[in-house]
Design a protein around this motif. Structure first.
Motif, PDB file in Angstrom:
ATOM      1  N   SER A  98       0.825  -1.206   0.000  1.00 13.11           N
ATOM      2  CA  SER A  98       0.000   0.000   0.000  1.00 13.11           C
ATOM      3  C   SER A  98       0.857   1.252   0.000  1.00 13.11           C
ATOM      4  O   SER A  98       0.565   2.224  -0.703  1.00 13.11           O
ATOM      5  N   VAL A  99       1.918   1.245   0.802  1.00 11.55           N
ATOM      6  CA  VAL A  99       2.793   2.418   0.864  1.00 11.55           C
ATOM      7  C   VAL A  99       3.485   2.628  -0.486  1.00 11.55           C
ATOM      8  O   VAL A  99       3.623   3.771  -0.946  1.00 11.55           O
ATOM      9  N   GLU A 100       3.913   1.561  -1.121  1.00 10.94           N
ATOM     10  CA  GLU A 100       4.562   1.686  -2.425  1.00 10.94           C
ATOM     11  C   GLU A 100       3.608   2.261  -3.458  1.00 10.94           C
ATOM     12  O   GLU A 100       3.981   3.130  -4.262  1.00 10.94           O
ATOM     13  N   ALA A 101       2.358   1.790  -3.448  1.00  7.41           N
ATOM     14  CA  ALA A 101       1.363   2.330  -4.378  1.00  7.41           C
ATOM     15  C   ALA A 101       1.035   3.781  -4.052  1.00  7.41           C
ATOM     16  O   ALA A 101       0.856   4.614  -4.950  1.00  7.41           O
ATOM     17  N   LEU A 102       0.980   4.090  -2.760  1.00 11.07           N
ATOM     18  CA  LEU A 102       0.723   5.459  -2.338  1.00 11.07           C
ATOM     19  C   LEU A 102       1.826   6.382  -2.823  1.00 11.07           C
ATOM     20  O   LEU A 102       1.573   7.478  -3.347  1.00 11.07           O
ATOM     21  N   GLU A 103       3.066   5.935  -2.702  1.00 10.79           N
ATOM     22  CA  GLU A 103       4.212   6.738  -3.105  1.00 10.79           C
ATOM     23  C   GLU A 103       4.291   6.904  -4.621  1.00 10.79           C
ATOM     24  O   GLU A 103       4.575   7.995  -5.121  1.00 10.79           O
ATOM     25  N   ASP A 104       4.019   5.822  -5.349  1.00 13.80           N
ATOM     26  CA  ASP A 104       4.212   5.837  -6.805  1.00 13.80           C
ATOM     27  C   ASP A 104       3.028   6.415  -7.582  1.00 13.80           C
ATOM     28  O   ASP A 104       3.222   7.088  -8.597  1.00 13.80           O
ATOM     29  N   ASP A 105       1.815   6.152  -7.094  1.00 14.95           N
ATOM     30  CA  ASP A 105       0.640   6.474  -7.899  1.00 14.95           C
ATOM     31  C   ASP A 105      -0.254   7.564  -7.318  1.00 14.95           C
ATOM     32  O   ASP A 105      -0.820   8.361  -8.058  1.00 14.95           O
ATOM     33  N   VAL A 106      -0.390   7.593  -6.010  1.00 12.78           N
ATOM     34  CA  VAL A 106      -1.364   8.497  -5.389  1.00 12.78           C
ATOM     35  C   VAL A 106      -0.743   9.838  -5.022  1.00 12.78           C
ATOM     36  O   VAL A 106      -1.264  10.901  -5.368  1.00 12.78           O
ATOM     37  N   MET A 107       0.391   9.804  -4.345  1.00 10.99           N
ATOM     38  CA  MET A 107       0.956  11.031  -3.809  1.00 10.99           C
ATOM     39  C   MET A 107       1.403  12.027  -4.881  1.00 10.99           C
ATOM     40  O   MET A 107       1.170  13.230  -4.739  1.00 10.99           O
ATOM     41  N   PRO A 108       2.058  11.580  -5.974  1.00 12.06           N
ATOM     42  CA  PRO A 108       2.457  12.563  -7.001  1.00 12.06           C
ATOM     43  C   PRO A 108       1.278  13.344  -7.562  1.00 12.06           C
ATOM     44  O   PRO A 108       1.363  14.553  -7.782  1.00 12.06           O
ATOM     45  N   GLU A 109       0.173  12.666  -7.764  1.00  6.28           N
ATOM     46  CA  GLU A 109      -1.010  13.343  -8.305  1.00  6.28           C
ATOM     47  C   GLU A 109      -1.641  14.264  -7.273  1.00  6.28           C
ATOM     48  O   GLU A 109      -2.142  15.341  -7.606  1.00  6.28           O
ATOM     49  N   ALA A 110      -1.574  13.858  -5.999  1.00  9.79           N
ATOM     50  CA  ALA A 110      -2.240  14.640  -4.954  1.00  9.79           C
ATOM     51  C   ALA A 110      -1.469  15.893  -4.585  1.00  9.79           C
ATOM     52  O   ALA A 110      -2.065  16.908  -4.206  1.00  9.79           O
ATOM     53  N   SER A 111      -0.138  15.843  -4.685  1.00  3.16           N
ATOM     54  CA  SER A 111       0.655  16.959  -4.171  1.00  3.16           C
ATOM     55  C   SER A 111       1.664  17.501  -5.173  1.00  3.16           C
ATOM     56  O   SER A 111       2.577  18.239  -4.792  1.00  3.16           O
ATOM     57  N   ASP A 112       1.516  17.148  -6.452  1.00  2.00           N
ATOM     58  CA  ASP A 112       2.416  17.651  -7.498  1.00  2.00           C
ATOM     59  C   ASP A 112       3.874  17.389  -7.167  1.00  2.00           C
ATOM     60  O   ASP A 112       4.747  18.235  -7.380  1.00  2.00           O
ATOM     61  N   ASP A 113       4.145  16.200  -6.634  1.00  2.00           N
ATOM     62  CA  ASP A 113       5.513  15.781  -6.305  1.00  2.00           C
ATOM     63  C   ASP A 113       6.172  16.666  -5.243  1.00  2.00           C
ATOM     64  O   ASP A 113       7.399  16.658  -5.104  1.00  2.00           O
ATOM     65  N   ALA A 114       5.383  17.439  -4.497  1.00  2.00           N
ATOM     66  CA  ALA A 114       5.955  18.312  -3.461  1.00  2.00           C
ATOM     67  C   ALA A 114       6.236  17.576  -2.165  1.00  2.00           C
ATOM     68  O   ALA A 114       6.951  18.079  -1.304  1.00  2.00           O
ATOM     69  N   ILE A 115       5.667  16.375  -2.009  1.00  2.00           N
ATOM     70  CA  ILE A 115       5.750  15.626  -0.765  1.00  2.00           C
ATOM     71  C   ILE A 115       6.465  14.309  -0.977  1.00  2.00           C
ATOM     72  O   ILE A 115       6.218  13.610  -1.957  1.00  2.00           O
ATOM     73  N   GLN A 116       7.351  13.974  -0.058  1.00  2.00           N
ATOM     74  CA  GLN A 116       7.982  12.651  -0.064  1.00  2.00           C
ATOM     75  C   GLN A 116       7.503  11.888   1.153  1.00  2.00           C
ATOM     76  O   GLN A 116       7.421  12.448   2.246  1.00  2.00           O
ATOM     77  N   ILE A 117       7.179  10.615   0.967  1.00  5.36           N
ATOM     78  CA  ILE A 117       6.672   9.808   2.076  1.00  5.36           C
ATOM     79  C   ILE A 117       7.613   8.647   2.370  1.00  5.36           C
ATOM     80  O   ILE A 117       8.415   8.241   1.534  1.00  5.36           O
ATOM     81  N   ALA A 118       7.485   8.137   3.575  1.00  8.51           N
ATOM     82  CA  ALA A 118       8.215   6.936   3.978  1.00  8.51           C
ATOM     83  C   ALA A 118       7.319   6.142   4.914  1.00  8.51           C
ATOM     84  O   ALA A 118       6.601   6.723   5.739  1.00  8.51           O
ATOM     85  N   GLY A 119       7.341   4.830   4.773  1.00 13.82           N
ATOM     86  CA  GLY A 119       6.506   3.975   5.604  1.00 13.82           C
ATOM     87  C   GLY A 119       7.287   3.343   6.743  1.00 13.82           C
ATOM     88  O   GLY A 119       8.498   3.107   6.629  1.00 13.82           O
ATOM     89  N   PHE A 120       6.567   3.077   7.849  1.00 14.87           N
ATOM     90  CA  PHE A 120       7.138   2.407   9.009  1.00 14.87           C
ATOM     91  C   PHE A 120       6.086   1.436   9.538  1.00 14.87           C
ATOM     92  O   PHE A 120       4.891   1.702   9.446  1.00 14.87           O
TER      93      PHE A 120
END
Length: 215
Positions: free
Chosen positions: A124-146
């Motif tokens: 889920s985190v990988e999909a969030l990072e690759d597919d969801v987050m770039p569209e949601a924040s215009d690549d302004a945000i970087q995420i990391a899972g724990f």
């Protein structure tokens, strides 16, 4: 419902005067709020340890910068709700104008989202990072899972390196990409591996057990 609450870190901490912003998603009664506060307290204790042993070069600055850290607890127990919470955090962080962008960080804590299934959480985190987050924040945000059961593939079970990515609850950190402009990820990874090896798995495991039991 989003309830914003201040949280004073535990007395005795070197950062005991630090105030962090605590946002509770879905809290609507005293019992629920108490439980959410406990989840934040465990995550905050973990973050202090990360800074104390210097596993993240940005952690100490974030802890020492006023209002730089936000903890958001979500009751999401499915992917759709988890993604919605992460996108909301990303948009809030990208729009923030009152926090130092080189120190700002949001911890999205999701105790009910795949707490016992690390591989599912990782997907889920990988999909969030690759597919969801770039569209949601215009690549302004970087995420990391724990995750409390995080395990690196090909690494022995008793290697302390696994604790580099373990947290008391399934958690995602969100930071502004601009704040990572000068980060050397390869050096950070090498430094973390050396630090954890020097500490030893027994000491690291005892520290982690303390964060979990404090929840």
């Amino acid at each position: 419902m989003l309830l914003a609450l201040p949280l004073l870190l535990a007395a005795g901490s070197r950062h005991r005067s630090t105030i962090v912003r605590h946002a509770v998603a879905g809290a609507n009664d005293a019992a629920t709020d108490t439980w959410h506060r406990d989840a934040v307290a465990a995550t905050a204790a973990w973050a202090l340890w990360i800074a104390a042993v210097n596993l993240c070069p940005f952690a100490r600055k974030s802890l020492e910068t006023s209002d730089a850290i936000s903890y958001v607890v979500t009751e999401a127990d499915n992917q759709k709700a988890f993604y919605a919470a992460a996108v909301a955090c990303a948009r809030d962080l990208a729009a923030a104008s009152d926090v130092d962008p080189t120190a700002a960080i949001v911890f999205l804590v999701a105790p009910f989202y795949e707490p016992d299934d690390f591989p599912a959480f990782l997907r889920s985190v990988e999909a969030l990072e690759d597919d969801v987050m770039p569209e949601a924040s215009d690549d302004a945000i970087q995420i990391a899972g724990f995750h409390p059961a995080w395990a690196f593939g090909g690494v022995p079970d008793d290697d302390p390196l696994h604790f580099e990515k373990r947290a008391p609850h399934p958690t995602v950190s969100l930071v502004l990409v601009d704040g990572l402009e000068h980060a050397n990820s390869a050096k950070i990874a090498a430094d973390n591996e050396r630090t954890l090896s020097q500490l030893g798995v027994d000491a690291v495991a005892r520290a982690f057990a303390g964060f979990v039991s404090s929840d």
